[in-house]
Design a protein around this motif. Structure first.
Motif, PDB file in Angstrom:
ATOM      1  N   ILE A  23       4.797  10.354   0.897  1.00 41.43           N
ATOM      2  CA  ILE A  23       3.376  10.067   0.723  1.00 41.43           C
ATOM      3  C   ILE A  23       2.555  11.322   1.003  1.00 41.43           C
ATOM      4  O   ILE A  23       2.757  12.002   2.023  1.00 41.43           O
ATOM      5  N   ARG A  59       7.487   8.195   5.156  1.00 37.41           N
ATOM      6  CA  ARG A  59       6.198   8.886   5.128  1.00 37.41           C
ATOM      7  C   ARG A  59       6.252  10.205   4.373  1.00 37.41           C
ATOM      8  O   ARG A  59       5.232  10.687   3.868  1.00 37.41           O
ATOM      9  N   THR A  67       0.835  -1.203   0.000  1.00 35.85           N
ATOM     10  CA  THR A  67       0.000   0.000   0.000  1.00 35.85           C
ATOM     11  C   THR A  67       0.868   1.249   0.000  1.00 35.85           C
ATOM     12  O   THR A  67       0.544   2.242  -0.676  1.00 35.85           O
ATOM     13  N   ALA A  68       1.979   1.210   0.750  1.00 38.31           N
ATOM     14  CA  ALA A  68       2.895   2.355   0.766  1.00 38.31           C
ATOM     15  C   ALA A  68       3.507   2.580  -0.611  1.00 38.31           C
ATOM     16  O   ALA A  68       3.666   3.720  -1.061  1.00 38.31           O
ATOM     17  N   HIS A 110       2.199   1.936  -3.577  1.00 37.44           N
ATOM     18  CA  HIS A 110       1.226   2.549  -4.478  1.00 37.44           C
ATOM     19  C   HIS A 110       0.743   3.907  -3.982  1.00 37.44           C
ATOM     20  O   HIS A 110       0.019   4.595  -4.706  1.00 37.44           O
ATOM     21  N   SER A 111       1.186   4.275  -2.772  1.00 37.68           N
ATOM     22  CA  SER A 111       0.846   5.600  -2.242  1.00 37.68           C
ATOM     23  C   SER A 111       1.974   6.600  -2.459  1.00 37.68           C
ATOM     24  O   SER A 111       1.828   7.778  -2.130  1.00 37.68           O
ATOM     25  N   GLY A 112       3.128   6.119  -2.976  1.00 34.96           N
ATOM     26  CA  GLY A 112       4.200   7.042  -3.300  1.00 34.96           C
ATOM     27  C   GLY A 112       5.572   6.702  -2.777  1.00 34.96           C
ATOM     28  O   GLY A 112       6.566   7.317  -3.192  1.00 34.96           O
ATOM     29  N   ILE A 149      -2.443   2.964   4.858  1.00 33.45           N
ATOM     30  CA  ILE A 149      -1.217   2.173   5.005  1.00 33.45           C
ATOM     31  C   ILE A 149      -1.186   1.493   6.364  1.00 33.45           C
ATOM     32  O   ILE A 149      -0.792   0.323   6.489  1.00 33.45           O
ATOM     33  N   TRP A 188      -5.552  10.377   4.013  1.00 35.56           N
ATOM     34  CA  TRP A 188      -6.239   9.107   3.821  1.00 35.56           C
ATOM     35  C   TRP A 188      -5.259   7.994   3.442  1.00 35.56           C
ATOM     36  O   TRP A 188      -5.408   6.853   3.862  1.00 35.56           O
ATOM     37  N   ARG A 189      -4.252   8.329   2.654  1.00 35.81           N
ATOM     38  CA  ARG A 189      -3.268   7.326   2.265  1.00 35.81           C
ATOM     39  C   ARG A 189      -2.457   6.855   3.479  1.00 35.81           C
ATOM     40  O   ARG A 189      -2.185   5.666   3.631  1.00 35.81           O
ATOM     41  N   HIS A 190      -2.062   7.789   4.323  1.00 35.95           N
ATOM     42  CA  HIS A 190      -1.323   7.416   5.532  1.00 35.95           C
ATOM     43  C   HIS A 190      -2.169   6.496   6.421  1.00 35.95           C
ATOM     44  O   HIS A 190      -1.670   5.511   6.967  1.00 35.95           O
TER      45      HIS A 190
END
Length: 266
Positions: free
Chosen positions: A120, A117, A65-66, A68-70, A129, A124-126
């Motif tokens: 990212i 972090r 997930t991290a 694809h979150s950046g 994750i 919501w992304r944090h």
């Protein structure tokens, strides 16, 4: 580097993880067929290996997930290979959780993938994750309990049923503990992005001790009883009785004498 340009070797499933899967499969077969001279040994290997598999998937969910979150640095760290020895704190993610299962039958939360972090963007992304790890335990618990709530236990050997019940208990305890909003646990990671900067700075020094604080509280009889009452309530709703989880743990501890009630139930 982008997520699509990651080297194939950084995505390749580790032989270590495949070996753990193989142990899970063979021990599960031995538990099902009664092949082992001492059923408890097969149950011990099956539950322990399956528990390590769930820990690897828990950490993989955080990492994927991290990514694809950046945070594209995840791949180079080996987190996408499902190799437990690649985690930044193998002691916290693998060794201690297994030790606590052996000693007390509690699914100890892990949490040892280092995520940058700063790469990212978006609260919501944090939060996502942090949430996907314990949600993996929830999914694992659903799979383990499926034969019970689907009423599909005909032909399932008692030892295998007990092993699944105990494994489900571990997943439920891990999910509950991980979702607690305590610094250092995933539950706090879910709400942290929504807190003010001042609150986060005040709480940050306590993060390394959050898990120790939770387990100190669980030593208190009243809180321990309330916690396991909640766990038993969830398992009961999923069709698993106290006797099944107890016999699963009793079999798992093969070095102890088997309880008469469990011997009769088999």
């Amino acid at each position: 580097m982008t997520a699509t340009s990651i080297r194939p070797r950084d995505r390749r499933i580790s032989p270590v993880f495949l070996g753990i899967l193989a142990v899970t499969a063979v021990a599960g077969w031995a538990t099902w067929t009664g092949f082992a001279a001492r059923p408890g040994v097969a149950v011990f290997l099956f539950v322990t290996a399956a528990w390590v598999v769930s820990l690897c998937l828990h950490e993989y969910a955080h990492a994927r997930t991290a990514l694809h979150s950046g945070d594209i640095s995840i791949a180079a760290k080996g987190y996408l290979t499902l190799n437990p020895v690649k985690y930044t704190h193998a002691l916290l993610s693998i060794v201690l959780p297994v030790a606590f299962v052996i000693m007390g039958g509690i699914g100890l939360p892990g949490g040892a993938v280092f995520i940058e972090r700063g790469r990212i963007r978006g609260r919501w992304r944090h939060s996502l994750i942090s949430a996907v790890g314990p949600l993996t335990n929830v999914l694992f618990a659903v799979v383990c309990t499926a034969p019970f709530w689907l009423d599909a236990l005909d032909g399932v050997p008692a030892d295998f049923r007990f092993a699944l019940a105990f494994l489900a208990l571990l997943q439920v305890t891990a999910a509950i503990l991980n979702f607690l909003p305590v610094p250092g646990l995933d539950g706090y990671g879910v709400i942290e992005p929504w807190l003010s900067h001042g609150v986060r700075r005040q709480v940050e020094p306590f993060a390394p001790f959050g898990l120790l604080f939770v387990f100190a509280l669980l030593w208190l009889p009243a809180l321990n009883g309330a916690f396991f009452d909640a766990v038993d309530g969830i398992l009961s709703a999923l069709g698993i009785s106290d006797l099944e989880t107890y016999c699963g743990q009793n079999l798992y501890r093969f070095w102890q004498e088997t309880d008469t009630f469990c011997s009769v139930s088999r």
